[in-house]
Design a protein around this motif. Sequence first.
Motif, PDB file in Angstrom:
ATOM      1  N   SER A   1       0.898  -1.319  -0.054  1.00  0.00           N
ATOM      2  CA  SER A   1       0.131  -0.137   0.031  1.00  0.00           C
ATOM      3  C   SER A   1       1.048   1.141  -0.080  1.00  0.00           C
ATOM      4  CB  SER A   1      -1.004  -0.117   1.227  1.00  0.00           C
ATOM      5  OG  SER A   1      -1.807  -1.176   1.082  1.00  0.00           O
ATOM      6  N   VAL A   2       1.747   1.390  -1.066  1.00  0.00           N
ATOM      7  CA  VAL A   2       2.782   2.497  -1.115  1.00  0.00           C
ATOM      8  C   VAL A   2       2.494   3.332  -2.398  1.00  0.00           C
ATOM      9  CG1 VAL A   2       4.022   1.672   0.671  1.00  0.00           C
ATOM     10  CG2 VAL A   2       4.812   1.187  -1.772  1.00  0.00           C
ATOM     11  N   SER A   3       2.723   4.314  -2.807  1.00  0.00           N
ATOM     12  CA  SER A   3       2.811   5.134  -3.968  1.00  0.00           C
ATOM     13  C   SER A   3       4.317   4.955  -4.532  1.00  0.00           C
ATOM     14  CB  SER A   3       2.485   6.328  -4.004  1.00  0.00           C
ATOM     15  OG  SER A   3       3.142   7.070  -3.251  1.00  0.00           O
TER      16      SER A   3
ATOM     17  N   PRO B   1       6.266   2.435   5.367  1.00  0.00           N
ATOM     18  CA  PRO B   1       5.252   2.990   6.150  1.00  0.00           C
ATOM     19  C   PRO B   1       5.768   4.252   7.104  1.00  0.00           C
ATOM     20  CG  PRO B   1       5.133   0.760   6.225  1.00  0.00           C
ATOM     21  CD  PRO B   1       6.552   1.031   5.304  1.00  0.00           C
ATOM     22  N   GLU B   2       6.795   4.538   7.288  1.00  0.00           N
ATOM     23  CA  GLU B   2       7.312   5.500   8.094  1.00  0.00           C
ATOM     24  C   GLU B   2       7.962   6.787   7.386  1.00  0.00           C
ATOM     25  OE1 GLU B   2       9.027   4.670  11.762  1.00  0.00           O
ATOM     26  OE2 GLU B   2       7.495   3.657  12.620  1.00  0.00           O
ATOM     27  N   GLY B   3       7.833   6.448   5.855  1.00  0.00           N
ATOM     28  CA  GLY B   3       8.509   7.352   4.989  1.00  0.00           C
ATOM     29  C   GLY B   3       9.988   7.519   4.550  1.00  0.00           C
ATOM     30  N   ASN B   4      10.542   6.523   4.899  1.00  0.00           N
ATOM     31  CA  ASN B   4      12.077   6.339   4.587  1.00  0.00           C
ATOM     32  C   ASN B   4      12.014   5.894   2.986  1.00  0.00           C
ATOM     33  OD1 ASN B   4      13.500   6.619   7.069  1.00  0.00           O
ATOM     34  ND2 ASN B   4      12.219   4.617   7.763  1.00  0.00           N
ATOM     35  N   ALA B   5      12.682   6.528   2.228  1.00  0.00           N
ATOM     36  CA  ALA B   5      12.764   6.328   0.688  1.00  0.00           C
ATOM     37  C   ALA B   5      13.679   5.291   0.453  1.00  0.00           C
ATOM     38  CB  ALA B   5      13.601   7.585   0.021  1.00  0.00           C
TER      39      ALA B   5
END
Length: 130
Positions: free
Chosen positions: A98-100, A119-123
């Motif tokens: 479930s990520v873009s 899910p915590e925004g790490n690239a």
Amino acid sequence: MFKQIHHIAITCKSLEKLKEFYIKLGFKLQKSYQDDEVIIAHLNLKGTLIELFEFNGSIKSIRVKRWDIKLKEPGLVHFALAVDDIKAAKQWVNDQLSVSTTEVTYGRTGINYFFMHDPEGNAIEVVECN
């Protein structure tokens, strides 16, 4: 002298959520540790380790021989995972997580890649290596 990257450390808000995410990407839980101050999980993907930290309490840094290692402060530019087929990988990510993602791009260094976030925004960069 240096052989390879041993591990990447990520301090997280929810270790369980990130652990589940990286296991979906193919990482295996290698070991874990927990005490009153921290939960640690080592996840392994064919010799590459991600070390996840979730801290309780007020520890902000750990002193290691005059270096102030700020384990509790989040931060990472990105890390990359290699795949053989970039289009198949992007389709799998779109179908299973479930990520873009960004579009697949041919980079200046001659590789095809795309980015996503955990899910915590790490690239996370996904690169085609074939």
